[in-house]
Motif scaffolding. Structure first.
Motif, PDB file in Angstrom:
ATOM      1  N   GLY A   1       0.801  -1.189   0.000  1.00 42.97           N
ATOM      2  CA  GLY A   1       0.000   0.000   0.000  1.00 42.97           C
ATOM      3  C   GLY A   1       0.842   1.249   0.000  1.00 42.97           C
ATOM      4  O   GLY A   1       2.072   1.206  -0.055  1.00 42.97           O
ATOM      5  N   VAL A   2       0.170   2.364   0.101  1.00 42.80           N
ATOM      6  CA  VAL A   2       0.840   3.659   0.075  1.00 42.80           C
ATOM      7  C   VAL A   2       1.737   3.828   1.297  1.00 42.80           C
ATOM      8  O   VAL A   2       2.873   4.280   1.182  1.00 42.80           O
ATOM      9  CB  VAL A   2      -0.194   4.808  -0.009  1.00 42.80           C
TER      10      VAL A   2
ATOM     11  N   ALA B   1      -1.191  10.079  -7.091  1.00 41.50           N
ATOM     12  CA  ALA B   1      -2.655  10.107  -7.146  1.00 41.50           C
ATOM     13  C   ALA B   1      -3.216   8.742  -7.546  1.00 41.50           C
ATOM     14  O   ALA B   1      -4.244   8.308  -7.006  1.00 41.50           O
ATOM     15  CB  ALA B   1      -3.122  11.182  -8.121  1.00 41.50           C
ATOM     16  N   MET B   2      -2.549   8.052  -8.469  1.00 41.41           N
ATOM     17  CA  MET B   2      -3.014   6.713  -8.862  1.00 41.41           C
ATOM     18  C   MET B   2      -2.890   5.740  -7.691  1.00 41.41           C
ATOM     19  O   MET B   2      -3.781   4.915  -7.485  1.00 41.41           O
ATOM     20  CB  MET B   2      -2.220   6.202 -10.069  1.00 41.41           C
ATOM     21  N   LEU B   3      -1.806   5.842  -6.923  1.00 39.16           N
ATOM     22  CA  LEU B   3      -1.655   4.985  -5.747  1.00 39.16           C
ATOM     23  C   LEU B   3      -2.756   5.253  -4.734  1.00 39.16           C
ATOM     24  O   LEU B   3      -3.305   4.325  -4.140  1.00 39.16           O
ATOM     25  CB  LEU B   3      -0.289   5.199  -5.095  1.00 39.16           C
TER      26      LEU B   3
ATOM     27  N   ILE C   1      -7.866   3.722  -2.064  1.00 36.10           N
ATOM     28  CA  ILE C   1      -9.262   4.025  -1.747  1.00 36.10           C
ATOM     29  C   ILE C   1     -10.172   2.943  -2.307  1.00 36.10           C
ATOM     30  O   ILE C   1     -11.115   2.504  -1.658  1.00 36.10           O
ATOM     31  CB  ILE C   1      -9.645   5.424  -2.280  1.00 36.10           C
ATOM     32  N   TRP C   2      -9.879   2.491  -3.499  1.00 36.55           N
ATOM     33  CA  TRP C   2     -10.685   1.455  -4.143  1.00 36.55           C
ATOM     34  C   TRP C   2     -10.665   0.150  -3.343  1.00 36.55           C
ATOM     35  O   TRP C   2     -11.665  -0.535  -3.219  1.00 36.55           O
ATOM     36  CB  TRP C   2     -10.163   1.210  -5.561  1.00 36.55           C
ATOM     37  N   ASN C   3      -9.513  -0.171  -2.765  1.00 39.33           N
ATOM     38  CA  ASN C   3      -9.351  -1.428  -2.033  1.00 39.33           C
ATOM     39  C   ASN C   3      -9.562  -1.305  -0.530  1.00 39.33           C
ATOM     40  O   ASN C   3      -9.417  -2.288   0.186  1.00 39.33           O
ATOM     41  CB  ASN C   3      -7.965  -2.018  -2.299  1.00 39.33           C
TER      42      ASN C   3
ATOM     43  N   VAL D   1      -9.337   4.820   4.532  1.00 38.31           N
ATOM     44  CA  VAL D   1      -9.345   5.804   3.453  1.00 38.31           C
ATOM     45  C   VAL D   1      -8.826   7.138   3.969  1.00 38.31           C
ATOM     46  O   VAL D   1      -7.970   7.777   3.333  1.00 38.31           O
ATOM     47  CB  VAL D   1     -10.763   5.962   2.857  1.00 38.31           C
ATOM     48  N   ILE D   2      -9.315   7.561   5.102  1.00 35.25           N
ATOM     49  CA  ILE D   2      -8.897   8.844   5.675  1.00 35.25           C
ATOM     50  C   ILE D   2      -7.407   8.834   5.989  1.00 35.25           C
ATOM     51  O   ILE D   2      -6.684   9.786   5.676  1.00 35.25           O
ATOM     52  CB  ILE D   2      -9.736   9.177   6.931  1.00 35.25           C
TER      53      ILE D   2
END
Length: 120
Positions: free
Chosen positions: A1-2, A40-42, A47-49, A56-57
Motif C-alpha cells: 500500500g501507500v 494520485a493513482m496509488l 481508496i478502491w481497495n 481511506v482517511i
C-alpha cells in the motif's frame, strides 16, 4: 500500500529534483507531474481497495502530507534552477560581449592558454 511504499515514494522524488538540477527547470516540470500522477493513482488504488472509512482517511492524509511537502520542496528547487538558468544565460551574453566568439569557444572547450602567440 501507500504507507508501506512511503520510502519508495520519497526516493522517487529524486527524479524531478535531479531533472531540475541536471537538465532544465522546464523539463523537471514534466517529471514532477508524472510523480504527482503516480501518487494520485496509488491513492486511488488504496481508496478502491479500502475496507473501512478510517483506512481511506488515513491514506488520504498520508499521501497529502507527502505530496504537500514535496510540492513545497519542488517549488523552491524549481525557482532556484530557473534563476540559475537565467543567470547562466546572462553570463554567456556578457562573455560574448567582452571576448570574440572564437576565444569563448576555446575557453568552453577547456583550452588554456588561449593565446596562440604574442607579438613582440
Amino acid at each position: 500500500g501507500v504507507e508501506n511504499s512511503g520510502g519508495v515514494m520519497l526516493w522517487s522524488f529524486l527524479c524531478p529534483m535531479g531533472a531540475a538540477f541536471f537538465r532544465s527547470a522546464r523539463e523537471s516540470l514534466i517529471w514532477f507531474w508524472i510523480y504527482l500522477s503516480v501518487c494520485a493513482m496509488l491513492l486511488s488504488w488504496e481508496i478502491w481497495n479500502a475496507t473501512e472509512a478510517s483506512e481511506v482517511i488515513t491514506q488520504v492524509y498520508f499521501l497529502m502530507n507527502i505530496m504537500g511537502c514535496m510540492g513545497v520542496v519542488y517549488s523552491a528547487v524549481f525557482l532556484f534552477a530557473r534563476e540559475l538558468e537565467r543567470e547562466y544565460t546572462k553570463s554567456e551574453e556578457v562573455l560574448l560581449n567582452i571576448l570574440p566568439s572564437k576565444i569563448v569557444k576555446r575557453i568552453k572547450r577547456g583550452e588554456f592558454p588561449i593565446v596562440d602567440h604574442v607579438s613582440s
